[in-house]
Design an enzyme around this catalytic site. Structure first.
Site, PDB file in Angstrom:
ATOM      1  N   SER A 140       2.329  -3.737   4.321  1.00 25.56           N
ATOM      2  CA  SER A 140       2.484  -5.021   5.002  1.00 25.56           C
ATOM      3  C   SER A 140       3.696  -4.854   5.909  1.00 25.56           C
ATOM      4  CB  SER A 140       2.774  -6.104   3.960  1.00 25.56           C
ATOM      5  OG  SER A 140       3.339  -7.245   4.564  1.00 25.56           O
ATOM      6  N   TYR A 153       6.712  -8.567  -3.879  1.00 24.85           N
ATOM      7  CA  TYR A 153       5.644  -8.162  -2.948  1.00 24.85           C
ATOM      8  C   TYR A 153       6.187  -7.118  -1.975  1.00 24.85           C
ATOM      9  CZ  TYR A 153       2.018  -8.536   0.656  1.00 24.85           C
ATOM     10  OH  TYR A 153       1.026  -8.254   1.567  1.00 24.85           O
TER      11      TYR A 153
HETATM   12  N1  LIG Z   1      -3.707 -11.124   5.339  1.00 29.79           N
HETATM   13  C1  LIG Z   1      -2.520 -10.724   5.743  1.00 29.79           C
HETATM   14  O1  LIG Z   1      -1.909 -11.338   6.649  1.00 29.79           O
HETATM   15  C2  LIG Z   1      -1.871  -9.512   5.129  1.00 29.79           C
HETATM   16  C3  LIG Z   1      -0.613  -9.131   5.608  1.00 29.79           C
HETATM   17  C4  LIG Z   1      -0.004  -8.012   5.059  1.00 29.79           C
HETATM   18  C5  LIG Z   1      -0.648  -7.288   4.077  1.00 29.79           C
HETATM   19  N2  LIG Z   1      -1.872  -7.691   3.618  1.00 29.79           N
HETATM   20  C6  LIG Z   1      -2.509  -6.890   2.557  1.00 29.79           C
HETATM   21  O2  LIG Z   1      -3.872  -6.700   2.867  1.00 29.79           O
HETATM   22  C7  LIG Z   1      -4.596  -6.498   1.648  1.00 29.79           C
HETATM   23  C8  LIG Z   1      -5.859  -7.360   1.667  1.00 29.79           C
HETATM   24  O3  LIG Z   1      -5.498  -8.713   1.598  1.00 29.79           O
HETATM   25  P1  LIG Z   1      -6.322  -9.881   2.339  1.00 29.79           P
HETATM   26  O4  LIG Z   1      -5.422 -10.407   3.378  1.00 29.79           O
HETATM   27  O5  LIG Z   1      -7.665  -9.432   2.679  1.00 29.79           O
HETATM   28  O6  LIG Z   1      -6.322 -10.973   1.160  1.00 29.79           O
HETATM   29  P2  LIG Z   1      -7.488 -11.587   0.242  1.00 29.79           P
HETATM   30  O7  LIG Z   1      -8.549 -12.154   1.115  1.00 29.79           O
HETATM   31  O8  LIG Z   1      -6.784 -12.491  -0.707  1.00 29.79           O
HETATM   32  O9  LIG Z   1      -8.083 -10.323  -0.538  1.00 29.79           O
HETATM   33  C9  LIG Z   1      -7.423  -9.750  -1.628  1.00 29.79           C
HETATM   34  C10 LIG Z   1      -8.385  -8.852  -2.366  1.00 29.79           C
HETATM   35  O10 LIG Z   1      -7.666  -8.194  -3.426  1.00 29.79           O
HETATM   36  C11 LIG Z   1      -8.413  -8.335  -4.628  1.00 29.79           C
HETATM   37  N3  LIG Z   1      -7.569  -8.377  -5.820  1.00 29.79           N
HETATM   38  C12 LIG Z   1      -6.519  -9.206  -6.057  1.00 29.79           C
HETATM   39  N4  LIG Z   1      -6.060  -9.013  -7.300  1.00 29.79           N
HETATM   40  C13 LIG Z   1      -6.838  -8.052  -7.862  1.00 29.79           C
HETATM   41  C14 LIG Z   1      -6.873  -7.422  -9.134  1.00 29.79           C
HETATM   42  N5  LIG Z   1      -6.007  -7.752 -10.111  1.00 29.79           N
HETATM   43  N6  LIG Z   1      -7.796  -6.474  -9.361  1.00 29.79           N
HETATM   44  C15 LIG Z   1      -8.699  -6.132  -8.396  1.00 29.79           C
HETATM   45  N7  LIG Z   1      -8.724  -6.691  -7.184  1.00 29.79           N
HETATM   46  C16 LIG Z   1      -7.799  -7.643  -6.918  1.00 29.79           C
HETATM   47  C17 LIG Z   1      -9.165  -9.651  -4.476  1.00 29.79           C
HETATM   48  O11 LIG Z   1     -10.276  -9.637  -5.349  1.00 29.79           O
HETATM   49  P3  LIG Z   1     -10.602 -10.848  -6.372  1.00 29.79           P
HETATM   50  O12 LIG Z   1     -10.946 -12.004  -5.479  1.00 29.79           O
HETATM   51  O13 LIG Z   1     -11.729 -10.321  -7.157  1.00 29.79           O
HETATM   52  O14 LIG Z   1      -9.355 -11.073  -7.166  1.00 29.79           O
HETATM   53  C18 LIG Z   1      -9.554  -9.608  -3.002  1.00 29.79           C
HETATM   54  O15 LIG Z   1     -10.745  -8.881  -2.846  1.00 29.79           O
HETATM   55  C19 LIG Z   1      -3.616  -6.828   0.511  1.00 29.79           C
HETATM   56  O16 LIG Z   1      -3.142  -5.619  -0.043  1.00 29.79           O
HETATM   57  C20 LIG Z   1      -2.488  -7.570   1.208  1.00 29.79           C
HETATM   58  O17 LIG Z   1      -1.266  -7.426   0.544  1.00 29.79           O
HETATM   59  C21 LIG Z   1      -2.503  -8.785   4.125  1.00 29.79           C
END
Ligand SMILES: NC(=O)c1ccc[n+]([C@@H]2O[C@H](COP(=O)([O-])OP(=O)(O)OC[C@H]3O[C@@H](n4cnc5c(N)ncnc54)[C@H](OP(=O)(O)O)[C@@H]3O)[C@@H](O)[C@H]2O)c1
Length: 263
Positions: A140, A153
């Site tokens: 991130s 985080y």
């Molecule tokens: N969106 C942003 O602006 C942003 C910015 C910086 C970094 N990121 C990173 O990008 C990645 C994807 O995030 P996203 O933005 O797509 O968010 P998201 O829509 O909330 O997706 C998160 C995913 O992680 C899975 N997950 C969470 N806890 C888990 C667990 N204990 N075991 C297995 N799977 C788990 C969730 O599955 P379940 O629903 O089954 O729990 C979901 O599929 C993350 O690593 C996040 O830190 C995102």
């Protein structure tokens, strides 16, 4: 580059991971889709329509590393190979340091760091044997600097850089690529599921998140970064400038960061 290959994507039930599932099958790759909730994965598979047979759902909890090796061994026996590993699954935080109990710091590390590296360690020997593969992990912009309300985080994402840069250096001799994805703001439910100090979900789409790029665009940027074999794949828009300011002009970074709300 992707047709006929196998990609395993964690975090595939939502947001960036979900969009990557579609981006891979569109390019002819079979996908193993993982996340915690089986129902979310089934929804994503169904949404692939006539290509849904290209998606295999393998749910598992990243915070429970005990069974991950068996899950990987069983699935790769079925798939026959594994070409791309995309560690996308993760969880964010909305709590000040003084109100965050240690168990919550550990929980965030279990999912974002230990779950991710346990999964990677289980897959790596297969890629070494194949003498090919590309492993990606998601950091991130707050994996490059501290940010209010994101202490664990930010720390868990900073740890990702150390691990995956080392993984690259140790394994390039086996023709294994490694990249770290560095998203800024992507319009997903990451802030909704972020953990507050009592371990409950934040439950809100933050303004910054709402103004981010779409997860579909994020997936295309990641694919382009893979094709170009980039070590770091930056995903976002104007907010990414902070990364350059932090690196080349730290005093200005802290002047900007001082203005960020910290409660
Ligand atoms: N969106 C942003 O602006 C942003 C910015 C910086 C970094 N990121 C990173 O990008 C990645 C994807 O995030 P996203 O933005 O797509 O968010 P998201 O829509 O909330 O997706 C998160 C995913 O992680 C899975 N997950 C969470 N806890 C888990 C667990 N204990 N075991 C297995 N799977 C788990 C969730 O599955 P379940 O629903 O089954 O729990 C979901 O599929 C993350 O690593 C996040 O830190 C995102």
């Amino acid at each position: 580059m992707f047709a006929g290959k196998v990609a395993w994507i964690t975090g595939a039930s939502s947001g960036i991971g979900e969009s990557l599932v579609h981006a891979f099958i569109k390019r002819g790759a079979a996908v193993v889709a993982s996340s915690n909730e089986p129902s979310g994965l089934e929804r994503v598979k169904e949404a692939c329509g006539e290509k849904s047979a290209m998606v295999t759902c393998v749910p598992f909890d990243l915070s429970d590393t005990s069974g991950i090796k068996d899950i990987v061994d069983k699935q790769i026996k079925t798939s026959g190979r594994i070409d791309f590993l995309l560690n996308i699954g993760g969880i964010s935080q909305r709590a000040r340091i003084d109100e965050t109990p240690l168990w919550l710091d550990r929980k965030i590390f279990e999912i974002n760091y230990f779950g991710t590296i346990a999964f990677t360690k289980a897959v790596l020997p297969y890629m070494v044997k194949q003498k090919s593969g590309h492993i990606l992990a998601t950091s991130s912009i707050s994996g490059r600097f501290g940010f209010p309300l994101r202490s664990a985080y930010s720390a868990s994402k900073q740890a990702i850089h150390g691990f995956f840069e080392t993984l690259y250096l140790e394994n390039k001799k086996f023709n294994i690529r490694a990249s770290v994805i560095i998203p800024g703001r992507v319009r997903t439910s990451i802030s909704v599921h972020a953990l507050e100090s009592d371990g409950k979900e934040h439950g809100k789409l933050d303004d910054g998140q709402a103004g981010g790029i779409s997860p579909e665009k994020a997936a295309e940027i990641i694919i382009r970064g893979m094709v170009r074999n980039k070590r770091e794949i930056l995903v976002g828009k104007g907010e990414l400038m902070l990364l350059h300011i932090r690196r080349y002009c730290p005093w200005l970074f802290f002047r900007i960061a001082d203005k960020i709300k910290s409660t």
